[in-house]
Write a protein that holds these residues in place. Structure first.
Motif, short mmCIF file in Angstrom:
data_model
loop_
_atom_site.label_atom_id
_atom_site.label_comp_id
_atom_site.label_asym_id
_atom_site.label_seq_id
_atom_site.Cartn_x
_atom_site.Cartn_y
_atom_site.Cartn_z
N VAL A 1 0.82 -1.34 0.00
CA VAL A 1 0.06 -0.13 0.04
C VAL A 1 0.78 1.27 -0.07
CG1 VAL A 1 -1.42 1.37 1.22
CG2 VAL A 1 -1.96 -1.13 0.96
N PHE A 2 1.92 1.02 0.75
CA PHE A 2 2.62 2.80 0.96
C PHE A 2 3.76 2.54 -0.58
CE2 PHE A 2 1.67 1.99 5.39
CZ PHE A 2 1.49 3.33 5.83
N SER B 1 5.38 11.69 4.32
CA SER B 1 5.09 11.27 5.79
C SER B 1 3.52 11.50 5.97
CB SER B 1 5.58 12.50 6.74
OG SER B 1 5.00 13.92 6.47
N ALA B 2 2.66 11.64 5.00
CA ALA B 2 1.43 11.92 4.88
C ALA B 2 0.66 10.68 5.27
CB ALA B 2 0.76 12.37 3.72
N PRO B 3 1.02 9.21 4.36
CA PRO B 3 0.52 8.08 4.81
C PRO B 3 0.71 7.81 6.28
CG PRO B 3 1.41 8.08 2.58
CD PRO B 3 1.83 9.24 3.55
N LEU B 4 1.75 7.73 6.86
CA LEU B 4 1.97 7.28 8.15
C LEU B 4 1.26 8.09 9.19
CD1 LEU B 4 3.41 5.51 10.12
CD2 LEU B 4 5.45 7.22 9.94
N ALA B 5 1.26 9.62 8.96
CA ALA B 5 0.65 10.56 9.79
C ALA B 5 -1.14 10.25 9.90
CB ALA B 5 0.98 11.94 9.53
N GLY B 6 -1.36 9.83 8.45
CA GLY B 6 -2.85 9.93 8.57
C GLY B 6 -3.33 8.64 9.18
N ARG B 7 -2.59 7.57 9.20
CA ARG B 7 -2.89 6.33 10.01
C ARG B 7 -2.82 6.72 11.49
NH1 ARG B 7 -3.77 1.05 10.05
NH2 ARG B 7 -4.29 0.96 8.14
N ILE B 8 -2.03 7.27 11.81
CA ILE B 8 -1.91 7.68 13.40
C ILE B 8 -2.85 8.51 13.78
CG2 ILE B 8 -0.45 8.80 14.97
CD1 ILE B 8 2.11 8.01 13.55
N VAL B 9 -3.33 9.51 13.09
CA VAL B 9 -4.43 10.27 13.26
C VAL B 9 -5.68 9.64 13.28
CG1 VAL B 9 -5.99 12.20 12.75
CG2 VAL B 9 -3.15 12.47 12.68
N LEU C 1 7.09 1.70 15.33
CA LEU C 1 8.27 1.11 15.48
C LEU C 1 7.95 -0.38 15.44
CD1 LEU C 1 11.25 1.49 15.98
CD2 LEU C 1 11.07 1.52 18.08
N VAL C 2 7.30 -0.68 16.05
CA VAL C 2 7.05 -2.37 16.12
C VAL C 2 6.49 -2.56 14.84
CG1 VAL C 2 5.74 -4.56 17.05
CG2 VAL C 2 6.76 -2.69 18.82
N GLY C 3 5.57 -2.14 14.17
CA GLY C 3 4.99 -2.15 13.14
C GLY C 3 6.01 -2.53 11.94
N VAL C 4 6.72 -1.47 11.81
CA VAL C 4 7.62 -1.53 10.55
C VAL C 4 8.81 -2.39 10.59
CG1 VAL C 4 6.94 0.85 9.95
CG2 VAL C 4 8.89 0.73 11.42
N ARG D 1 12.82 7.00 11.49
CA ARG D 1 13.90 6.12 10.86
C ARG D 1 13.66 4.92 10.18
NH1 ARG D 1 19.58 6.08 14.03
NH2 ARG D 1 19.32 8.53 13.79
N ALA D 2 12.99 4.00 11.13
CA ALA D 2 12.62 2.67 10.56
C ALA D 2 11.87 2.55 9.76
CB ALA D 2 12.19 1.80 11.72
N PHE D 3 11.00 3.61 9.85
CA PHE D 3 9.68 3.47 8.68
C PHE D 3 10.45 3.96 7.06
CE2 PHE D 3 6.61 6.15 6.03
CZ PHE D 3 5.68 5.22 5.78
N ARG D 4 11.52 4.86 7.24
CA ARG D 4 12.02 5.33 5.88
C ARG D 4 12.89 4.19 5.32
NH1 ARG D 4 13.59 11.52 7.79
NH2 ARG D 4 11.61 12.38 7.45
#
Length: 270
Positions: A105-106, A117-125, A176-179, A264-267
């Motif tokens: 998806v990403f 950063s929008a997809p990650l921030a959107g999921r968190i929100v 952090l755990v998810g990625v 950092r882990a996400f990137r």
């Protein structure tokens, strides 16, 4: 004959979206995640079954033995159960993020002209806002069972705001755990192994003075203990300022330490 060579103009690299555009894209993707509930009600069911099950189980199975009265125990335990549920609900962020990465998806979203950063921030929100439903369900069912709010609507809104602030900080741990976990199963094991000890070694369910003295020292500094006490004060009356301040400091500390590691882990993963 003269050959005319025509050189194609260089395509200028697109600039990164500004802060305003990134915010709009984040909210758009958060809204997309919220709207998906209409097509996949199971997402909301995950946040509904556990609150109902835990509230009924702790109140009617353990309440009489611990407090001598299910009504008295409900008044004490409901704020702690709300805090516990908030932490366990962060598992949905970790699992959902891991699944989205595995499904690509990403990768598809990265091809769009949007902030990285929008997809990650959107999921968190979106996942943080979904916890409003769990809080409302807890409080509504608690009122039916006999729980009483003594601080009015201001206390309820204050408790919700504090819980969402802490949930937002804890979401970075979930990221952090998810990625970093290799599979959804490992995400669940890691999150459960982290959340279970920290919630059950707090005063969320029993008073601190009923525990062994060596355990009381940890309970008194456990962030879940301060969060549960703050919610108790905000809903039932009593001291609030100290526990709420410590809870917010814990949330800020978790975010400052874990958020850079998660980003950092996400990137590196995406």
């Amino acid at each position: 004959m003269t050959t005319i060579t025509q050189t194609a103009p260089a395509v200028a690299a697109s600039s990164r979206p500004g802060a305003g555009a990134a915010l709009r894209q984040t909210m758009t993707l958060a809204w997309r995640s919220m709207v998906q509930i209409k097509h996949n009600p199971m997402e909301l069911l995950d946040l509904s079954v556990q609150p109902i099950m835990f509230l009924l189980l702790f109140t009617y199975v353990f309440g009489g033995a611990i407090a001598g009265s299910t009504g008295d125990y409900l008044q004490f335990a409901l704020p702690g159960l709300v805090a516990q549920n908030m932490l366990f609900a962060s598992m949905t962020t970790a699992v959902g993020l891991n699944v989205d990465i595995a499904k690509g998806v990403f990768d598809r979203l990265r091809s769009l002209p949007i902030s990285r950063s929008a997809p990650l921030a959107g999921r968190i929100v979106a996942d943080t806002l979904k916890q409003v439903w769990a809080f409302a369900l807890f409080l509504g069912l608690g009122l039916v069972l006999g729980f009483r709010v003594h601080t009015g609507i201001a206390g309820v809104l204050g408790a919700l705001a504090l819980l969402l602030a802490f949930a937002l900080a804890m979401s970075w741990t979930a990221v952090l755990v998810g990625v970093t976990a290799a599979s959804m199963e490992k995400v669940q094991i890691l999150m459960f192994s982290l959340m279970m000890p920290i919630t059950f070694t707090s005063n969320a369910f029993v008073a601190t003075d009923t525990m062994p003295s060596w355990l009381q020292k940890w309970v008194e500094v456990n962030p879940v203990s301060h969060l549960a006490d703050a919610v108790r004060g905000l809903l039932g009356g009593g001291p609030v300022a100290s526990d709420a301040t410590i809870s917010l400091l814990w949330a800020a500390g978790i975010a400052v330490v874990v958020a850079p590691l998660a980003v950092r882990a996400f990137r590196n993963r995406i």
